[in-house]
Design a protein around this motif. Structure first.
Motif, PDB file in Angstrom:
ATOM      1  N   LYS A 178       0.829  -1.206   0.000  1.00 16.62           N
ATOM      2  CA  LYS A 178       0.000   0.000   0.000  1.00 16.62           C
ATOM      3  C   LYS A 178       0.864   1.256   0.000  1.00 16.62           C
ATOM      4  O   LYS A 178       0.532   2.273  -0.642  1.00 16.62           O
ATOM      5  N   LEU A 179       1.992   1.214   0.693  1.00 11.66           N
ATOM      6  CA  LEU A 179       2.877   2.376   0.763  1.00 11.66           C
ATOM      7  C   LEU A 179       3.779   2.488  -0.456  1.00 11.66           C
ATOM      8  O   LEU A 179       4.444   3.508  -0.642  1.00 11.66           O
ATOM      9  N   ASP A 180       3.828   1.426  -1.268  1.00 15.38           N
ATOM     10  CA  ASP A 180       4.728   1.377  -2.421  1.00 15.38           C
ATOM     11  C   ASP A 180       6.163   1.685  -1.977  1.00 15.38           C
ATOM     12  O   ASP A 180       6.852   2.540  -2.532  1.00 15.38           O
ATOM     13  N   SER A 181       6.610   0.963  -0.957  1.00 10.80           N
ATOM     14  CA  SER A 181       7.920   1.202  -0.357  1.00 10.80           C
ATOM     15  C   SER A 181       8.621  -0.132  -0.143  1.00 10.80           C
ATOM     16  O   SER A 181       8.016  -1.197  -0.220  1.00 10.80           O
ATOM     17  N   ASN A 182       9.925  -0.084   0.134  1.00  9.79           N
ATOM     18  CA  ASN A 182      10.635  -1.320   0.444  1.00  9.79           C
ATOM     19  C   ASN A 182      10.753  -1.483   1.957  1.00  9.79           C
ATOM     20  O   ASN A 182      10.450  -0.574   2.730  1.00  9.79           O
ATOM     21  N   LEU A 183      11.212  -2.656   2.370  1.00  5.91           N
ATOM     22  CA  LEU A 183      11.257  -2.989   3.788  1.00  5.91           C
ATOM     23  C   LEU A 183      12.192  -2.067   4.567  1.00  5.91           C
ATOM     24  O   LEU A 183      11.842  -1.568   5.635  1.00  5.91           O
ATOM     25  N   SER A 184      13.388  -1.828   4.041  1.00  3.79           N
ATOM     26  CA  SER A 184      14.378  -1.032   4.760  1.00  3.79           C
ATOM     27  C   SER A 184      13.899   0.397   4.997  1.00  3.79           C
ATOM     28  O   SER A 184      13.977   0.917   6.116  1.00  3.79           O
ATOM     29  N   ASP A 185      13.378   1.037   3.937  1.00  5.38           N
ATOM     30  CA  ASP A 185      12.917   2.422   4.074  1.00  5.38           C
ATOM     31  C   ASP A 185      11.746   2.522   5.044  1.00  5.38           C
ATOM     32  O   ASP A 185      11.657   3.470   5.832  1.00  5.38           O
ATOM     33  N   THR A 186      10.855   1.557   4.977  1.00  2.00           N
ATOM     34  CA  THR A 186       9.690   1.587   5.876  1.00  2.00           C
ATOM     35  C   THR A 186      10.114   1.416   7.327  1.00  2.00           C
ATOM     36  O   THR A 186       9.604   2.100   8.220  1.00  2.00           O
ATOM     37  N   LEU A 187      11.056   0.500   7.584  1.00  4.74           N
ATOM     38  CA  LEU A 187      11.522   0.306   8.952  1.00  4.74           C
ATOM     39  C   LEU A 187      12.168   1.589   9.484  1.00  4.74           C
ATOM     40  O   LEU A 187      11.935   1.974  10.644  1.00  4.74           O
ATOM     41  N   ILE A 188      12.960   2.257   8.670  1.00 10.62           N
ATOM     42  CA  ILE A 188      13.581   3.516   9.106  1.00 10.62           C
ATOM     43  C   ILE A 188      12.512   4.543   9.459  1.00 10.62           C
ATOM     44  O   ILE A 188      12.614   5.248  10.474  1.00 10.62           O
TER      45      ILE A 188
END
Length: 398
Positions: free
Chosen positions: A67-77
């Motif tokens: 839904k965020l159209d993001s990857n795991l690393s960026d989202t965790l940050i």
């Protein structure tokens, strides 16, 4: 009590059908109810709930990468920044089938190379200075027996790629001694906590009345195909000691091949019900009235590695309802006594056997012992306490 935030990473969450997602969500609910600590979830799949829920009554806030159209690393940050450098625990639920690099994705052939996960671990390690701790829950790991020539060549590379992932963890949790041994062989210093998986279906507080001679077979569509085929093959062995009047075949999606096996089974069993796609509540009811649960979990004799069965949600569900597991594959007797499990029915040398092989099988006694074993060793409340204790300890060590 040390105050901290929990961030769990998994593929899916309920209401999506996913055993690991159910497991992770159950832990989050129990920790909230028992310790009043909320969880954040980062999931790869889309979800029906709104992203980033802020209602205090919710168990957790959910961030969907899709839904965020993001990857795991960026989202965790982003999540860690939002939490303002407070004490954080990241729980990564590892499933080798999800993170792997595929040879043929449609055919589910894998290299078991976790290259994408290693990239995430590299970035995570760069951001660990804020005190964030990592727990990896190993729901799966490499097959303990290398069967194909290609895998003999790949295994050293698999081990090399996983070592850095494992070393990054402050602690690991797994469900059986086989995976514990594999992890220790790669990283001897790793803190590992081992206990059997709990049931994602239901955890009754009482042993219900069973219908005599009633059986259940439960699993995914592919698992039901191989299990039913073996069950039909072994019916003469099973009937030499036990009666089979009713068989309920549940789980998976409707499949014509399974329906053909069901029709074949009706020649040997008076009542056969095929119930794909049923709810957890319906599945729980069928387990509660069933005396036996037939399982053909492995495709070969694993001998000492048969304790892998303690990672099985079907096995956990059977035990939680006091339904006696019956194993069609050889070598399962080596799992009896692991975690003090009282025993079950198994096939040995193509003959019927059980945990009290020299005596007439006392199904009432075994059912009660299996039910009591689950309450003491495998219940989700025990898993919750272990999770919480592990999290508190690694924070205190920092």
């Amino acid at each position: 009590m040390v105050k901290f935030n929990i961030i769990q990473i998994t593929e899916k969450l309920p209401p999506s059908l996913h055993g690991i997602g159910d497991y992770a969500f159950k832990i989050a609910c129990n920790i909230k109810n028992k310790y009043d600590i909320n969880s954040f979830f980062i999931v790869f799949d889309d979800c029906n709930k709104d992203t980033d829920q802020n209602d205090d009554n919710n168990i957790c806030n959910i961030y969907s990468l899709q839904k965020l159209d993001s990857n795991l690393s960026d989202t965790l940050i982003q999540v860690l920044q939002k939490l303002n450098n407070s004490k954080n625990i990241v729980i990564l639920h590892y499933d080798k089938g999800f993170y792997d690099t595929y040879i043929d994705k449609e055919g589910f052939e894998k290299y078991y190379f976790t290259k994408h996960l290693r990239k995430f671990i590299n970035l995570f390690n760069k951001n660990k200075d804020d005190g964030t701790k990592l727990i990896i829950v190993f729901h799966e790991f490499f097959p303990p027996i290398v069967e194909r020539r290609r895998d003999y060549i790949l295994r050293p590379i698999q081990n090399f790629l996983m070592k850095k992932v494992i070393k990054s963890a402050d602690a690991a949790i797994c469900s059986n001694p086989v995976v514990e041994r594999q992890l220790k062989s790669l990283v001897p210093s790793l803190k590992i906590f081992t206990y059997p998986v709990f049931s994602n279906i239901c955890e009754p507080t009482n042993l219900a009345s069973k219908q005599e001679n009633s059986w259940v077979i439960f699993g995914s569509t592919d698992n039901l195909k191989k299990t039913l085929h073996k069950f039909i093959e072994q019916i003469p062995i099973l009937k030499s000691k036990l009666s089979i009047d009713t068989v309920n075949i549940i789980g998976g999606k409707f499949d014509p091949y399974i329906l053909n096996l069901v029709n074949k089974l009706k020649a040997d069993v008076p009542i056969v019900n095929y119930l794909p796609g049923i709810s957890n509540q319906e599945a729980s009811y069928i387990f509660s009235i069933s005396r036996f649960c037939y399982m053909y979990y492995f495709t070969r004799n694993l001998l000492a590695d048969s304790s892998l069965i303690f990672k099985s949600g079907v096995f956990a569900t059977a035990c939680s309802h006091g339904t006696i597991p019956v194993f069609g594959n050889p070598g399962m007797e080596y799992a009896i006594g692991v975690f003090n499990h009282p025993g079950f029915v198994f096939i040995k040398d193509d003959k019927f056997s059980s945990s009290n092989a020299d005596q007439l099988l006392d199904v009432y006694d075994i059912a009660f012992k299996v039910f009591r074993w689950y309450q003491e060793y495998a219940h989700s409340s025990r898993a919750t306490d272990i999770f919480f204790s592990v999290m508190e300890n690694i924070l205190k060590d920092s």
